[in-house]
Structure formats: C-alpha cells, structure tokens
Design a protein around this motif. Structure first.
Motif, PDB file in Angstrom:
ATOM      1  N   LEU B  29       0.702  -1.085   0.118  1.00  0.00           N
ATOM      2  CA  LEU B  29      -0.001   0.013  -0.119  1.00  0.00           C
ATOM      3  C   LEU B  29       0.955   1.271  -0.081  1.00  0.00           C
ATOM      4  CD1 LEU B  29      -2.629  -0.688   2.735  1.00  0.00           C
ATOM      5  CD2 LEU B  29      -2.905  -0.908  -0.064  1.00  0.00           C
ATOM      6  N   SER B  30       0.316   2.274  -0.383  1.00  0.00           N
ATOM      7  CA  SER B  30       1.156   3.645  -0.445  1.00  0.00           C
ATOM      8  C   SER B  30       1.237   4.083   1.203  1.00  0.00           C
ATOM      9  CB  SER B  30       0.132   4.806  -1.125  1.00  0.00           C
ATOM     10  OG  SER B  30      -0.058   4.444  -2.459  1.00  0.00           O
ATOM     11  N   THR B  31       2.207   4.645   1.240  1.00  0.00           N
ATOM     12  CA  THR B  31       2.592   5.171   2.620  1.00  0.00           C
ATOM     13  C   THR B  31       1.520   6.054   3.461  1.00  0.00           C
ATOM     14  OG1 THR B  31       4.936   5.466   1.643  1.00  0.00           O
ATOM     15  CG2 THR B  31       4.476   6.360   4.021  1.00  0.00           C
ATOM     16  N   PRO B  32       1.034   5.512   4.534  1.00  0.00           N
ATOM     17  CA  PRO B  32      -0.007   6.198   5.195  1.00  0.00           C
ATOM     18  C   PRO B  32       0.110   7.558   5.401  1.00  0.00           C
ATOM     19  CG  PRO B  32       0.997   4.891   6.720  1.00  0.00           C
ATOM     20  CD  PRO B  32       1.626   4.642   5.167  1.00  0.00           C
ATOM     21  N   VAL B  33      -0.965   8.302   5.952  1.00  0.00           N
ATOM     22  CA  VAL B  33      -0.730   9.625   6.283  1.00  0.00           C
ATOM     23  C   VAL B  33      -1.230   9.462   7.648  1.00  0.00           C
ATOM     24  CG1 VAL B  33      -1.937  11.833   6.049  1.00  0.00           C
ATOM     25  CG2 VAL B  33      -1.979  10.531   4.233  1.00  0.00           C
TER      26      VAL B  33
END
Ligand code: ATP
Ligand code: MG
Lengths: 576, 62
Positions: B29-33
């Motif tokens: 997954l994309s790096t989270p916020v």
C-alpha cells in the motif's frame, strides 16, 4: 475533593459551556441522552452572572440585568479563560462588564458583595461560580450530587485554555473526565440514535453560535472520527443578525421620534438588543414577529412588526458568508462538495431556516442537511454539544482517570490513515476496462477490516479478484444548455442564468460535476476458481496498523478459499 | 461494519494467469498519512482496547 474519588462514587454529566449559553445533560438508565432544564425551566442557560446587592443571578435572570445593571453583569467570558489579556478580543463585552487585566490574565471589576466595594474577580473564579450553579441545577434534577463532567470545547481551544477550565471546574468540585471537541459531540449525538448507520461518511459540522462560527470537516469511518479540517470565524455569528434587527427597529423608531436615537443611550441599546434577539428567534418559527418595548427611549413605548422575508433581506450577506465559510472549509480539507455526505447544523443560530435552506442549495442533492428546517427528525441544534458530552460521560464514567488519560495519549490516537481508497476491480460495460469499487475509503484509520460480496459473470467459472488503490477525481462535464440548443428565445436563456453567481459568462454550456475513480497501484490478485453459476464471491480485506494487508476471497458458502498477504510498505518515518 | 454488496461482476480470470496458491502479492500500500483520531465514542474505545493490548480484529472477537 472529587479528584481523589474513584469511579465508584462518580456522578457524571455532559456539559456544554459556550460564550453565550451553557447546557447540562445526562444519560438515562435506558441510555438516552437528555438535556436538563434549570429551575427557570431553561435548557439553554445564558452563560451570564449578575450581582445585585450581593446576590448572584445566573442565566436568563442575569441576562435581564444587562438593561439596568450592565456593569455588574459578566457575559461572554468562556473564550477568555486561560488566555492572556493582551490576546483577547473584548468586543462581545461592550454591553456588559468590561474585561480588565490582572496579572496579565483576564478579570472583571464588579460589585459582587453587599458592600459598595468593587472587587476584581478573575475569569477563572467567574467560571467556577458559573459551573457551580450549573452543577447545582443538575444535582437537583438528578437527586444526587454531581461531581464529574465531560465538557465540550471548540477545536481550537488551546492546552492552556483546557487546563484553566479543568482547574476552574475542579474549584467547583467537578472533575473533568475528558474534554471533547464540540463538533465531535454533535456527530456523536447523531450517531448514538437508535438505528443510526455507521457507514463511511464525510460530515461537515457547522456550529453557528452567538459570538462565533466554527466549521469542522470530519471523516467518520465505522464510528471512528478524524478531523480533516477546521475553520473559525468571529465576524459571522448569531449576534450579527441581532445587529441588523437593531438597526432596522432603531430606524423605524426614529421615523416617529426624530430626535430620539435609541442607539445613543446604553439602556435603550440594551433593550433594543434583547428584544431584537427575541424577534429573531420568533422569526425562526413564524412568518412574522412583533417587537414591543416599553419606554424604549425618551420615555416612548415602541411596537412594530417585521416579517421573515424582510429579515432575510436584511441578512442576505450574513447568510452568504455562512455558506461561503462552509465551502471554504471543504476546500481546505482538499475535498469537494461531492465528497460530503452529511452536514450537521449545530448551535442556536442554526434554527434560522434560511441558513439551512441556503446550505442545502449549495451542495449536491443527496447530501443530508441536519437542521430543523431541512429534516423533520433533526436533533435540536442547541442541544447537540451537551448531548454528545453526556453520551461520552456515560461511556467513560466507570473508567479510572488514569485509563481515560492513557486513551487520549498520542500513542493511541495518532494513527496511520489510508492515503488512497482500497478496492476491487469489477466489470461494467466495456469488458476491457475495470471499474473501481471501493472497499475502504481514503482517510480511513488503521487497523481496518472490510468485507464485501461481489457478483460473478453470468456463467460463473474462474474469476479474478484484483485489489487496487483508487483515487477519486472530479470530472467536469460541459453540457450544452438544452434550452439554447432547442432554439429558445434570448429572454428565456437570460432568466435561466439569473440563478446564482455564475462566473462563466459563456451560457451556452452548463457544468455537471461527478466523482470518478482513477485506478492506481495494483496491490494483489487472487483467483477464485470454479464459481458456480449465479455464485457470489466474498472478499475480506484486513489492513494492519503497519499497512500490511491480508486478503481472503472465497465463493460464498464454499469452504477454504484463497488467502494471502501483502507486506507493509517500507516506511521512512516508522509506524505509530 | 456490515458486509457491502457489490452488484458489478468480477472479471473472468485471464487465460494464462497463474500464481502459487492462486495468490499474487503485487505492491505494498502507499505510505499512510498519520492523523489523530478523536478519543470519543464507543468505537474508539474498542480501537483503544485493541491498540493497548496489541490485538487484531479476530483476536478481539474471541
Ligand atoms: N430559535 C432561534 N432562532 C434564531 N437564533 C437563535 C435561536 N435560538 C438561539 N439563537 C441564537 O443562537 C445564539 C446562541 O447560540 P449557542 O447557544 O449555540 O451559543 P454558544 O455556543 O454559547 O455561543 P458562542 O458562539 O458565543 O460561544 C444566540 O445568538 C441566539 O440568539
Ligand atoms: Mg458554541
């Protein structure tokens, strides 16, 4: 002191403490939150204390003293708490006791005892006295001594302000279990209703109070709330409507009594303000309202009437500013009006029907606008904060203070949120192109688990479950104006255009906007084989706090299924 | 959360698609916020409990 008392002897209420009004609420044994009326029968208790010959009055009685005894009447003080004198805006106190500086903090110089002496009373002490009175009202109602509370505060209340409020409450023998923010209390009040749905929502809470307006955009995911953006405004608020009416009635009065300007005299001004506010409230219910004050100015009585349309004309700019404030905050959250599912109107000013109607007209059709004018089952906007606080109080009343504090620490609250939506590709129309179907929306906190059942092609067989990230885009379509295309006359086309501020001078085209998904990274692929005709596939996606994903796909009703996991992304800054 | 119902059909498995145990991990997954969730409401309390005890959803349900 209650501080030492454990949960066993705790009697907790919800308390909403505004600059203009306060209210107290409790959660009944059946789990229903209710706002308590004080001795005068008021559920909205003006946050005002007034002193007459050493006797203290609170609420509506104190408010009435603004006419005769303004300098010993303390009002609009909540925001001063925990602030330095040099940082406050004393404007709201023009017609009541003026804030003064004491040890760089805020205080009031009032005659609060029987003696002629004037004392300097700090804003903390005023707050303590106010909370003590509220606690007495709540205790009288409940038949037991209230000693704890969850108190709502604006999202921009600083730590210093919270500490000052905690201390002021403690001095009134009220232990603050937790401060919760006002917009979250409003959302909680709605979500606690029986039958409320926990679906993913993006909620705007627009709180229009007396001296300020506060907007919050809140991501709500399975009942967990994340504040995405906030805005505060002190130029648009409830008293601005009172100002418009005061101006109007003062002019009407002077048509009859040319040399008698009621705005030039403090007492007349105070009467004008109180009655104008009453007229404003009456216009939220009726189509017209009457203004009537004995001996308004120069000894002249004055009565007059105004209808709602007139009031709305006087207030057009305030209405527009309120809608604009909401739209700007949506933009600040990097969202589009199409992303908003619900708008909750909170605060007393939200009773004004035109506010809710204008907001409804500025958002796409499906958006739920929760206000008395737009939904028959809306909760009273004046009660949302106190109710939410009471619900939270009942949830945590049995916890040790230590435990409550721990849960509010950043190690628990700071949480990785999904950057993009996560979903599955399905087929629609063009077989070559997948259509993204979200399982988990962007801005969802982890860990999160979601399950969906998905149909399969007509004949069943082997199917592909492709798990992908998706990002939402707003697609703007230019549609040729149908009226023009049909060769309508210029006159008709013109009247068509008069609707709203169209920046677009080109009225051949109209814009329609829609949400579309762009497919991003592929995360995983799974094959579910031999699905029977008409069968469905169940997909479960489980995202861990480190963003590792495990996925299970199986035919509904079948055993086993396909499963696997995807590693966590390599993080530069570690996971919380 | 209730199970969602998706009415559009899944695609047919492309010919030649194969993977060990029928599962292919493609990308993380994309790096989270990192954002703060509000410590309010019944569902937060469940979240806090899982976090304090480092439990997953299924462990929490046991
Ligand atoms: N029925 C009504 N119609 C119109 N306005 C109303 C109505 N009821 C209350 N108000 C207005 O709402 C305002 C008070 O709102 P609320 O009780 O939410 O204030 P608050 O949160 O204490 O205020 P503040 O913003 O000053 O902190 C007042 O200006 C009042 O006149
Ligand atoms: Mg308020």
């Amino acid at each position: 002191m209650s501080e030492e008392d454990g949960p066993a002897s705790r009697v907790a209420i919800g308390l909403s403490f505004g600059n203009t009004n306060s209210s107290i609420a409790y959660t009944s044994a059946e789990g229903k939150a209710e706002v308590i009326a004080n001795e005068e029968g008021d559920r909205q208790i003006p946050s005002i204390l007034s002193y007459v010959d050493g006797e203290q009055f609170q609420g509506a009685q104190a408010k009435a003293q603004l006419v005769r005894n303004a300098k010993n009447t303390v009002a609009y003080f909540r925001d001063f708490l925990g602030q330095e004198f040099k940082d406050i805006d004393p404007t709201p106190c023009h017609q009541s006791a003026h804030p003064i500086e004491k040890d760089s903090q805020v205080a009031f110089s009032i005659q609060d005892t029987e003696s002629e002496d004037v004392s300097t009373v700090s804003v903390s002490e005023i707050t303590t006295r106010h909370i003590r009175r509220l606690a007495v009202s709540a205790s009288d109602f409940l038949g037991k001594t209230v000693n704890a509370a969850v108190i709502t505060v604006p999202t921009n209340f600083s730590d210093a302000q919270k500490e000052a409020l905690r201390k002021a409450a403690a001095d009134a023998n009220i232990e603050v279990l937790q401060f919760i923010s006002e917009p979250i209390a409003a959302v909680l009040a709605y979500d606690a209703r029986p039958g409320a749905s926990l679906s993913d929502k993006v909620v705007v809470v627009a709180d229009f109070g007396g001296t300020r307006s506060d907007i919050a955009i809140i991501g709500s995911r399975g009942g967990i709330y994340t504040v995405l953006a906030t805005a505060h405004d002190w130029d648009v608020s409830g008293t601005k409507f009172d100002d418009k009416l005061m101006e109007f009635f003062a002019k009407e009065f002077m048509k009859k009594h040319k040399n008698e300007d009621p705005t030039k005299n403090d007492r007349a001004l105070a009467k004008l303000r109180l009655e104008s506010e009453a007229v404003k409230k009456a216009l939220s219910l009726g189509a017209s309202a009457s203004f009537s004050v004995e001996s308004l100015s120069g000894g002249y009585d004055f009565t007059n009437t105004i209808n709602r349309t007139r009031f709305e004309l006087l207030s057009t700019q305030i209405f527009a500013a309120m809608t604009r404030l909401i739209l700007q905050t949506v933009e600040k959250a990097e969202l589009d009006p199409l992303d908003i599912t619900d708008i909750i109107l909170a605060g007393g000013t939200s009773h004004i029907p035109r506010i809710a109607n204008n907001i409804k007209n500025s958002f796409p059709e499906g958006v739920n606008v929760w206000a008395p004018a737009t939904k028959s089952d809306a909760i009273n906007p004046s009660e949302l904060s106190a109710r939410g606080a009471a619900i939270q109080a009942s949830l945590i009343a049995d916890f040790e203070m230590e435990n409550i504090k721990e849960s509010c620490e950043p190690v628990v609250t700071v949480t990785p949120h999904l950057k993009h939506a996560l979903g599955v590709l399905c087929i629609s129309g063009d077989v070559a192109q997948g259509k993204f179907q979200p399982l988990i929306e962007a801005d969802t906190p982890t860990p999160i688990r979601r399950t969906a059942t998905i149909t399969t092609p007509r004949e069943g067989g082997d199917v592909l479950v492709k798990i992908v990230e998706g990002s939402r885009h707003i697609k703007v379509n230019k549609v040729e104006n149908p009226a023009k295309a049909n060769g309508a006359t210029a006159k008709e086309a013109d009247s068509d255009d008069s609707s709203e501020e169209e920046e677009d001078s080109d009225n051949d085209e109209e814009e329609t906007r829609e949400k579309v998904w762009h497919v991003g990274k592929v995360i995983a692929e799974l094959a579910v084989k031999g699905v029977k005709k008409g069968g469905k596939v169940e997909v479960q996606v489980d995202v861990r706090p480190d963003l590792a994903v495990s996925i299970i796909a199986r035919e509904v009703g079948a055993k086993g299924g396909v499963r696997g996991s995807v590693e966590a992304p390599k993080l530069e800054n570690g996971s919380a | 959360m209730a199970t969602a119902q998706i009415q559009l059909p899944l695609p047919v498995l492309p010919t030649g698609w194969s993977a060990e145990k029928d599962f292919k991990s493609v990308n993380s997954l994309s790096t989270p916020v990192h954002r703060e969730i509000e410590p309010v409401g019944p569902h937060f309390l469940a979240h806090a409990r899982r976090k304090r005890h480092k439990r997953t959803f299924s462990e929490d349900e046991r």
